[in-house]
Structures are given as structure tokens and as C-alpha cells.
Design an enzyme around this catalytic site. Structure first.
Site, PDB file in Angstrom:
ATOM      1  N   ASN A  33      47.528  11.327  48.284  1.00  0.00           N
ATOM      2  CA  ASN A  33      47.400  11.308  46.822  1.00  0.00           C
ATOM      3  C   ASN A  33      48.658  11.922  46.205  1.00  0.00           C
ATOM      4  O   ASN A  33      48.593  12.859  45.413  1.00  0.00           O
ATOM      5  CB  ASN A  33      46.142  12.040  46.361  1.00  0.00           C
ATOM      6  CG  ASN A  33      45.820  11.778  44.899  1.00  0.00           C
ATOM      7  OD1 ASN A  33      46.094  10.698  44.393  1.00  0.00           O
ATOM      8  ND2 ASN A  33      45.256  12.761  44.227  1.00  0.00           N
ATOM      9  N   HIS A  35      52.379  12.756  44.458  1.00  0.00           N
ATOM     10  CA  HIS A  35      52.946  12.749  43.117  1.00  0.00           C
ATOM     11  C   HIS A  35      54.411  13.165  43.194  1.00  0.00           C
ATOM     12  O   HIS A  35      54.957  13.364  44.295  1.00  0.00           O
ATOM     13  CB  HIS A  35      52.150  13.662  42.180  1.00  0.00           C
ATOM     14  CG  HIS A  35      51.944  15.052  42.703  1.00  0.00           C
ATOM     15  ND1 HIS A  35      52.974  15.963  42.838  1.00  0.00           N
ATOM     16  CD2 HIS A  35      50.820  15.687  43.152  1.00  0.00           C
ATOM     17  CE1 HIS A  35      52.505  17.094  43.318  1.00  0.00           C
ATOM     18  NE2 HIS A  35      51.201  16.960  43.531  1.00  0.00           N
ATOM     19  N   VAL A  36      55.041  13.306  42.044  1.00  0.00           N
ATOM     20  CA  VAL A  36      56.476  13.597  41.991  1.00  0.00           C
ATOM     21  C   VAL A  36      56.819  14.882  42.743  1.00  0.00           C
ATOM     22  O   VAL A  36      57.887  14.990  43.359  1.00  0.00           O
ATOM     23  CB  VAL A  36      56.942  13.677  40.520  1.00  0.00           C
ATOM     24  CG1 VAL A  36      58.389  14.148  40.428  1.00  0.00           C
ATOM     25  CG2 VAL A  36      56.799  12.320  39.846  1.00  0.00           C
ATOM     26  N   HIS A  38      55.486  16.013  45.512  1.00  0.00           N
ATOM     27  CA  HIS A  38      55.614  15.685  46.936  1.00  0.00           C
ATOM     28  C   HIS A  38      56.936  14.955  47.211  1.00  0.00           C
ATOM     29  O   HIS A  38      57.629  15.251  48.189  1.00  0.00           O
ATOM     30  CB  HIS A  38      54.461  14.792  47.387  1.00  0.00           C
ATOM     31  CG  HIS A  38      53.118  15.451  47.347  1.00  0.00           C
ATOM     32  ND1 HIS A  38      52.172  15.132  46.411  1.00  0.00           N
ATOM     33  CD2 HIS A  38      52.558  16.407  48.131  1.00  0.00           C
ATOM     34  CE1 HIS A  38      51.082  15.854  46.621  1.00  0.00           C
ATOM     35  NE2 HIS A  38      51.289  16.636  47.652  1.00  0.00           N
ATOM     36  N   GLN A  62      40.400  22.860  56.617  1.00  0.00           N
ATOM     37  CA  GLN A  62      40.843  23.769  55.554  1.00  0.00           C
ATOM     38  C   GLN A  62      39.981  23.662  54.305  1.00  0.00           C
ATOM     39  O   GLN A  62      40.283  24.290  53.287  1.00  0.00           O
ATOM     40  CB  GLN A  62      42.311  23.546  55.213  1.00  0.00           C
ATOM     41  CG  GLN A  62      42.653  22.243  54.529  1.00  0.00           C
ATOM     42  CD  GLN A  62      44.151  22.040  54.434  1.00  0.00           C
ATOM     43  OE1 GLN A  62      44.844  21.842  55.439  1.00  0.00           O
ATOM     44  NE2 GLN A  62      44.689  22.105  53.221  1.00  0.00           N
ATOM     45  N   LYS A 152      54.330  25.654  44.799  1.00  0.00           N
ATOM     46  CA  LYS A 152      53.108  25.759  43.993  1.00  0.00           C
ATOM     47  C   LYS A 152      52.017  26.451  44.792  1.00  0.00           C
ATOM     48  O   LYS A 152      51.255  27.251  44.265  1.00  0.00           O
ATOM     49  CB  LYS A 152      52.622  24.391  43.530  1.00  0.00           C
ATOM     50  CG  LYS A 152      51.485  24.511  42.505  1.00  0.00           C
ATOM     51  CD  LYS A 152      50.841  23.181  42.190  1.00  0.00           C
ATOM     52  CE  LYS A 152      49.797  22.817  43.210  1.00  0.00           C
ATOM     53  NZ  LYS A 152      48.571  23.668  43.101  1.00  0.00           N
ATOM     54  N   ASP A 153      51.941  26.133  46.071  1.00  0.00           N
ATOM     55  CA  ASP A 153      51.036  26.839  46.980  1.00  0.00           C
ATOM     56  C   ASP A 153      51.801  28.030  47.564  1.00  0.00           C
ATOM     57  O   ASP A 153      52.138  28.050  48.752  1.00  0.00           O
ATOM     58  CB  ASP A 153      50.534  25.897  48.071  1.00  0.00           C
ATOM     59  CG  ASP A 153      49.694  24.769  47.497  1.00  0.00           C
ATOM     60  OD1 ASP A 153      48.608  25.049  46.962  1.00  0.00           O
ATOM     61  OD2 ASP A 153      50.130  23.608  47.567  1.00  0.00           O
ATOM     62  N   VAL A 179      57.104  21.452  40.482  1.00  0.00           N
ATOM     63  CA  VAL A 179      57.389  20.386  39.519  1.00  0.00           C
ATOM     64  C   VAL A 179      56.270  20.387  38.486  1.00  0.00           C
ATOM     65  O   VAL A 179      55.085  20.390  38.842  1.00  0.00           O
ATOM     66  CB  VAL A 179      57.498  19.021  40.216  1.00  0.00           C
ATOM     67  CG1 VAL A 179      57.770  17.920  39.198  1.00  0.00           C
ATOM     68  CG2 VAL A 179      58.601  19.050  41.273  1.00  0.00           C
ATOM     69  N   SER A 188      49.692  18.570  40.596  1.00  0.00           N
ATOM     70  CA  SER A 188      48.755  18.784  41.695  1.00  0.00           C
ATOM     71  C   SER A 188      47.919  17.532  41.877  1.00  0.00           C
ATOM     72  O   SER A 188      47.587  16.844  40.900  1.00  0.00           O
ATOM     73  CB  SER A 188      47.841  19.977  41.406  1.00  0.00           C
ATOM     74  OG  SER A 188      46.767  20.038  42.329  1.00  0.00           O
TER      75      SER A 188
END
Length: 280
Positions: A33, A35-36, A38, A62, A152-153, A179, A188
Site C-alpha cells: 500500500n 505512497h510517496v 516509500h 507485528q 516516521k516510524d 514525507v 502513512s
């Protein structure tokens, strides 16, 4: 043309061929899934390696018992197109049997003590054990020279860095910048869970992070900064898991306000759990 692989022996043959040519190989692990954000990791990895492998695997170990494993968005065709446009050379698509040949119940777990036990570790028990376990397996399968993960994580990146150092993986770990959408919301895969009414409100997380940074920078006591952040989020309609200021290693800072810090937030808006952070 990107190569798609589902067989481990074929993956290893491809990577070994590259390495015989003296090429550096990078890995960008994902759950799909895409996005920019990634794709920016693929482009970052490309700066440090000659070939880039991205993996897509929605890792069951997880996810907690009441989390979104079953309904986690899966967009394979769009992912493939985006990865190819970003310059990815190979897409690794293992199934659960390939990743966990003895089954998930008998999978050898990996736990990174300390850094994985706070914040997200408290809110999502066992989550980082699942992350470490699958990332270690991906490292063994792909055997990259470099691997890229998003900031981000933030805590996940810290956990992986600790695991790599402790287990002596000969892999350079890259952290890719967050981003954001135009209004500041961190990109996300779970943002699509937000309703049309919730989406504008979600940008408040980034605004509160900026307020935390500015307030802490002028000497406001940490507890006061954190309390004000939680209150602001609650007033906007969030249910707050945490809003904290930490040192880069995620330990609690002392009385001094100098040096590097990071503000981290995890909060729910409706049914969507959002996380974000800001280094300063």
C-alpha cells in the site's frame, strides 16, 4: 524493467549475481500500500547502492489481536508501478510459508531490550518483536549491503539500529526523512482509514509537534510541554496514547534543554491510530 520474485532461491541467485559483479545491494522493506514516502526510500537507497530490492510482506507477527492485519490495505498493481517508476530493480514477494517455514507459532523471536519496551512497546506489546523477527529474516534472505527505513516510524528505526549493532549484521541502516502532505500530515498507509471529516483534523498532530518543539526550546519544563500537547490533541478530538519529548535514544531527558531531542506523538482519531515525530 523491475523483476518480481516469489521464490527464495531465485532471489538469492539474482542478488548473488549482482554481488559477483561487485555491485552494492540495498533493501527497502515495506508492507505494501505504498505512497510517496516509500518511493522516497527507494530513491534514497539508490544513492548508496547499485541495485535496490524492495519487499512487500504484510507481517502477521507485528499485529496485535485487535489490530488491522486482516483489513490492512493491499494494492499490488499500484505498488509495482510505483516501485518501477522510483527505480527499484527487484520486488520480493514472500508468502507466509516462505517467511515462517515452521509457522508463526514456532518462529524464533528477536527482542531488542530497552528501546522496544517503551512508548509503542507499551501501547502495542510484542509489536517490535514481530518487526525485528521479520526484518532479520529479510536481511538473511536478501543479504543487502544497505537497508532504508522511514523516520516516521522513529522508534522502529531505533529498534532496528540496535538489533543490527547487537547481532553484527554487516548492513548500513539509512533513515529516510518524513514525507508530509501539504498541511503537514505525515504520509502513512493508514491515512486512508481517515474519514473526510477527520482528514483536516489529522493535521493537528504536526502542528502540536511544532508547538512542543518551540515551547521546549524556550525552557518550558518537559512535563508542562507534554501535558499541553496532550490537552491540545484531546481538545481537537484525539485520544492520546502519548505525547512526549525524548532524547534521540528515546530515554527521558534531564533538566537541561540543550542538545538533540525528538517529540513523539501517538493518538487515535476515530478508529485510526496515527504516529508522528519531530526531531529538533
Amino acid at each position: 524493467m523491475i523483476q518480481t520474485l516469489t521464490d527464495l532461491s531465485a532471489l538469492r541467485a539474482l542478488v548473488n549475481g549482482w554481488k559477483r559483479e561487485g555491485l552494492r545491494v540495498a533493501l527497502v522493506p515495506t508492507m505494501g500500500n505504498l505512497h510517496v514516502g516509500h518511493y522516497s526510500l527507494v530513491m534514497l537507497a539508490r544513492q548508496y547502492a547499485d541495485r535496490v530490492v524492495s519487499s512487500v510482506f504484510v507481517n502477521p507477527t507485528q499485529f496485535g489481536p485487535n489490530e488491522d492485519f486482516a483489513c490492512y490495505p493491499r494494492t499490488p498493481e499500484a505498488d509495482l508501478r510505483g516501485l518501477e517508476d522510483a527505480g527499484c530493480d527487484a520486488l520480493w514477494l514472500p508468502d507466509v510459508d516462505t517467511m515462517y517455514p515452521l509457522g508463526t507459532a514456532l518462529a524464533t523471536p528477536i527482542h531488542a531490550p530497552g528501546v522496544s519496551d517503551v512508548l509503542e512497546g507499551e501501547c502495542r506489546p510484542g509489536h517490535f518483536d514481530g518487526v525485528c523477527t521479520v526484518v532479520a529474516r529479510l536481511f538473511n534472505q536478501v543479504q543487502p549491503d544497505v537497508a532504508a527505513f522511514g523516520k516516521k516510524d522513529y522508534q522502529q528505526l531505533a529498534v532496528i539500529r540496535q538489533m543490527v549493532a547487537d547481532l553484527a549484521f554487516p548492513i548500513e541502516i539509512l533513515g529516510g526523512s518524513i514525507v508530509r502532505e501539504a498541511d503537514g500530515l505525515a504520509m502513512s498507509s493508514r491515512n486512508q482509514y481517515l474519514s473526510a471529516e477527520e482528514r483536516p483534523t489529522s493535521a493537528n498532530i504536526h502542528k502540536v509537534l511544532l508547538q512542543m518543539r518551540d515551547s521546549y526550546a524556550v525552557g518550558t519544563p518537559r512535563a508542562q510541554v507534554e501535558d499541553a500537547a496532550s490537552h491540545a490533541l484531546e481538545q481537537a478530538g484525539f485520544r492520546v496514547d502519548y505525547a512526549v519529548v525524548r532524547l534521540p535514544d528515546l530515554s527521558e531527558p534531564g533538566d537541561g534543554h540543550t542538545g538533540a531531542h525528538v517529540a513523539l506523538i501517538a493518538a487515535r482519531l476515530g478508529s485510526t491510530r496515527l504516529i508522528d515525530n519531530l526531531e529538533f
